[in-house]
Design an enzyme around this catalytic site. Structure first.
Site, PDB file in Angstrom:
ATOM      1  N   CYS A 144     -41.842   8.579 -29.624  1.00 33.93           N
ATOM      2  CA  CYS A 144     -43.153   8.183 -29.084  1.00 33.93           C
ATOM      3  C   CYS A 144     -44.300   8.623 -29.987  1.00 33.93           C
ATOM      4  O   CYS A 144     -45.438   8.209 -29.783  1.00 33.93           O
ATOM      5  CB  CYS A 144     -43.346   8.756 -27.687  1.00 33.93           C
ATOM      6  SG  CYS A 144     -41.854   8.750 -26.695  1.00 33.93           S
ATOM      7  N   HIS A 181     -47.677   2.232 -22.701  1.00 32.90           N
ATOM      8  CA  HIS A 181     -47.066   3.075 -23.735  1.00 32.90           C
ATOM      9  C   HIS A 181     -46.009   2.300 -24.511  1.00 32.90           C
ATOM     10  O   HIS A 181     -44.805   2.470 -24.306  1.00 32.90           O
ATOM     11  CB  HIS A 181     -46.459   4.322 -23.079  1.00 32.90           C
ATOM     12  CG  HIS A 181     -45.804   5.256 -24.045  1.00 32.90           C
ATOM     13  ND1 HIS A 181     -46.218   5.423 -25.352  1.00 32.90           N
ATOM     14  CD2 HIS A 181     -44.747   6.092 -23.888  1.00 32.90           C
ATOM     15  CE1 HIS A 181     -45.444   6.311 -25.945  1.00 32.90           C
ATOM     16  NE2 HIS A 181     -44.540   6.731 -25.096  1.00 32.90           N
TER      17      HIS A 181
END
Ligand SMILES: [Zn+2]
Lengths: 388, 361
Positions: free
Chosen positions: A87, A336
């Protein structure tokens, strides 16, 4: 000290959400938007090198994905490198771009983040959501990231008495911010009660404590600060960059209520910065789960350990508060797309520090911080920005 | 001299039903290990006991003794398979001519691991533990090495791929494994062997009589050799003590994680019981890794905990034998070897946590 200072002269991103476009079209849209945002324009042939943050979700193009960016950005032979830290991929791609400029090796680079996540069946998606955790111990015990952050949340609540309401308030606030962001995935206000009563995913976290599955891409054009004025009168200056790592499995870490990688990244970033934590106008933090925003606030020294809950419940982190956090809606509500998030955070900073964030503009925004975390904290970057 | 009923092992199951029952993640192998661990005194921290040999009273597979040695840390002992007709353990205990050793046996009544017995004879004394029960629950053979039935099974599956092959545990078969081509189960529209496995388990499999052992992962998983590489840490919680800095590293990876030394490391057994829960989550259906889909379909949510097993070591463990959502921070847990999930033709095993009865809410 670096021989050059880096500056952002252009930034752009796609809308975040379940997009019709495929990864190539998304790359093109983000890159074109970044070029279009350069006030006096920049020729794509001036880009000397590019860095692409992406996990390669769903296996669309696991190897050599850099070549796709080279094609879509018309880089005509310029080198492109994929950077992968889960991420935090784009956060580390940005850091690599900053280092290329600061070292004097490059004077103009392109940093891009990309993830296309919604185009596979849910089962396969779930499979890919777990690829960045520790496979040897955490996954074997039956954990995905929701479970790992559930563990961290349980400990934080146990040690500091952090109330579920504070976690819920993170989601409520970020949804309220996303309502003002036309690029956000969730443009819908939610209430604290809705968060608290949402179906449990990994206790104590519920569905509305978790960031969504998102498609998105974001692109940044970086040049040396000295050269930036050719392209714009208001570049965004990078005054600090830090990064850190930690053990992959949470079981091996000294603390369960703090991410050491974030702390280390912040220390390094602030070491060079001309200003300190108390002077921030706002922060873009990695709120993949609501607990993560509280951890970030504390690890960055914006609140004492255990102090982020009170700060959040007092609305100090909301737009209009003392220190707005995630004015764009954050990972929670803007969305995200794994590899794109770090670049999108910086794209938001670019707008805010140039006074172009419209309805969600932080008044008199002059100094900003982004924090991008890989997985459950195995890696993290912190970047500091300043308006020119 | 007494044969002790292994109430401790079954306490979690008893708590729910009042009767000795065994969980779906137990089988012949885990029962043998559990019985032996109890006998060896891991749970009671008894004095050091010595055994001259390991005798496994079962009819295979050939590497079952070796698997048990690995699980129990008895690699240095001579070990062998004995006559599958198990001895009368009580008589053996009474007989002074009984050779000393650790005896493990599979219940002859079912031949499928319905009963496991560990017996300590000789040395400082005699004693044993009998674990009984496991009605109707099959035991999959725990081996994956070349030549073992599981390995042969995998070869057969490879041949049969694409024809809806399912592995069925056939009651009455002493090896308990046969490949039968059954095609899709009722309610299953199609079974695509190239899809990301494990395949959906129909309700007919809920009893646990049929399991999909042919699961092959597509990438984010623990490859078999990597899993096998670290069995002493996975199966018996072995750590390494550094002779240079004195600190403990877990899992044992051949290098001190504190000072980096490669030499002067000594193996040290972590306590298998008495750990304290530091963090807990309940993984709800949908939040599990895909390897655990079969388990969630059978049993729903489960708890996962971070346990302080030693002042220097914290371990991530799934909780078993306990209803989901009931484990709390501060609870004391024991650990047991259990099945994790089937993958590439074999069950993966690892330690799980069992909250202690007195500490349970
Ligand atoms: Zn050492």
């Amino acid at each position: 000290m670096p021989s050059e200072q880096a500056a952002i002269v252009g930034a752009g991103q796609t809308r975040f959400g379940a997009l019709r476009e495929g990864p190539r079209a998304m790359l093109r849209e983000a890159v074109d938007a970044a070029f279009a945002s350069v006030d006096r324009g920049i020729d794509h042939r001036e880009v000397e090198e590019a860095y692409l943050g992406t996990l390669g979700f769903n296996g669309w193009q696991i190897g050599n994905v850099s070549a796709v960016l080279a094609e879509e950005a018309r880089l005509e032979g310029a080198p492109v490198t994929r950077v992968e830290n889960a991420c935090a991929s784009a956060g580390f791609a940005l850091r690599t771009g900053i280092q290329a400029i600061e070292s004097g090796q490059r004077s103009a680079v392109l940093v891009v983040g990309l993830e296309k996540m919604t185009d596979a069946p849910s089962r396969r998606r779930r499979y890919w959501l777990g690829v960045s955790g520790d496979t040897e111990w955490e996954r074997l015990a039956g954990l995905t990231f929701a479970g790992v952050y559930g563990l961290l949340a349980s400990r934080h609540m146990h040690e500091f008495g952090t109330p579920r309401e504070a976690l819920a308030e993170v989601a409520v606030k970020n949804h309220a911010h996303a309502l003002l962001n036309p690029k956000a995935q969730f443009r819908k206000a939610i209430t604290r009660e809705e968060v608290l009563s949402s179906p449990r995913v990994a206790d104590p976290l519920g569905l509305l404590d978790c960031c969504p599955v998102t498609d998105g891409a974001a692109a940044l054009l970086l040049t040396s600060a000295s050269r930036a004025r050719r392209y714009t009168d208001s570049p965004v200056l990078i005054v600090g960059s830090g990064a850190g790592s930690d053990s992959l499995a949470v079981q091996d870490r000294a603390s369960l209520t703090s991410l050491a990688a974030t702390r280390r990244a912040a220390e390094e970033a602030f070491r060079r910065s001309p200003w300190d934590r108390t002077q921030l106008s706002f922060a873009e933090l990695h709120d993949c789960f609501t607990i993560a925003e509280l951890l970030a606030i504390e690890d960055l020294g914006l609140a004492p350990p255990g102090g982020a809950a009170a700060m959040t419940l007092a609305h100090e982190t909301a737009l209009g508060g003392r220190l707005p956090v995630n004015p764009d809606g954050g990972l929670k509500a803007k969305g995200h797309p794994i590899g794109a998030t770090g670049a999108s955070q910086a794209a938001e900073v670019f707008l805010q520090l140039r006074g172009q964030a419209e309805k969600r503009q932080v008044p008199a925004a002059a100094r900003a911080l982004t924090q991008n975390v890989g997985g459950s904290g195995a890696s993290a970057t912190v970047t500091l920005f300043e308006a020119s | 001299m007494a044969i002790l009923r292994a109430a401790a092992l079954a306490e979690g199951a008893r708590r729910i039903s009042g009767e000795p029952q065994f969980a779906p993640d137990e089988d012949r192998f885990t029962l043998l290990v559990a019985a032996a661990e109890l006998t060896l005194g891991d749970a009671t921290a008894g004095g050091a006991r010595r055994f001259d040999r390991l005798t496994v009273w079962a009819d295979g597979p050939p590497d079952l003794p070796e698997q048990l040695q690995t699980a129990l840390g008895l690699e240095q002992l001579p070990a062998h398979l004995a006559n599958p007709e198990p001895p009368a353990f009580a008589e053996m205990l009474a007989d002074p001519s009984t050779p000393p050793g650790l005896h493990l046996a599979v219940d002859p009544a079912s031949g499928l691991g319905a009963r496991a017995i560990a017996l300590q004879v000789g040395g400082e004394g005699k004693g044993g533990i009998e674990v009984s029960g496991i009605d109707g629950e099959p035991a999959d053979l725990p081996t994956a090495s070349s030549g073992s039935p599981i390995w042969l099974l995998r070869e057969l599956l490879r041949e049969a791929r694409g024809e809806g092959t399912r592995v069925v545990q056939v009651p009455g078969s002493r090896l308990g494994l046969r490949v039968t081509r059954l095609g899709p189960f009722p309610g299953e529209t199609s079974w695509n062997p190239t899809s990301s496995a494990p395949v959906h388990l129909p309700s007919s499999a809920v009893s646990g009589n049929e399991v999909e052992l042919a699961t092959v992962s597509e990438g984010a998983y623990l490859p078999l050799p990597t899993y096998l590489e670290n069995l002493p840490s996975r199966w018996r919680l072995e750590a390494e003590r550094c002779g240079a800095c004195g600190k403990l590293s877990f899992p044992a990876r051949g290098r001190c994680r504190h000072c980096g030394r490669l030499d002067g490391l000594t193996r040290e057994q972590l306590p298998k019981s008495g750990g304290r829960v530091e963090a807990v989550t309940t993984v709800r259906p949908g939040a599990q890794p895909s390897e655990f889909d079969f388990q969630v379909q059978r049993g729903g949510a489960y708890d996962v905990v971070l346990v302080r097993l030693h002042p220097e070591v914290r371990v991530t463990l799934q909780v078993t034998d306990t209803p989901a959502g009931t484990t709390r921070i501060g609870v004391v847990v024991n650990t047991a070897l259990r099945r994790l999930y089937p993958m590439e033709g074999a069950w993966r095993y690892g330690r799980k946590a069992l909250p202690r009865l007195e500490a349970a809410p």
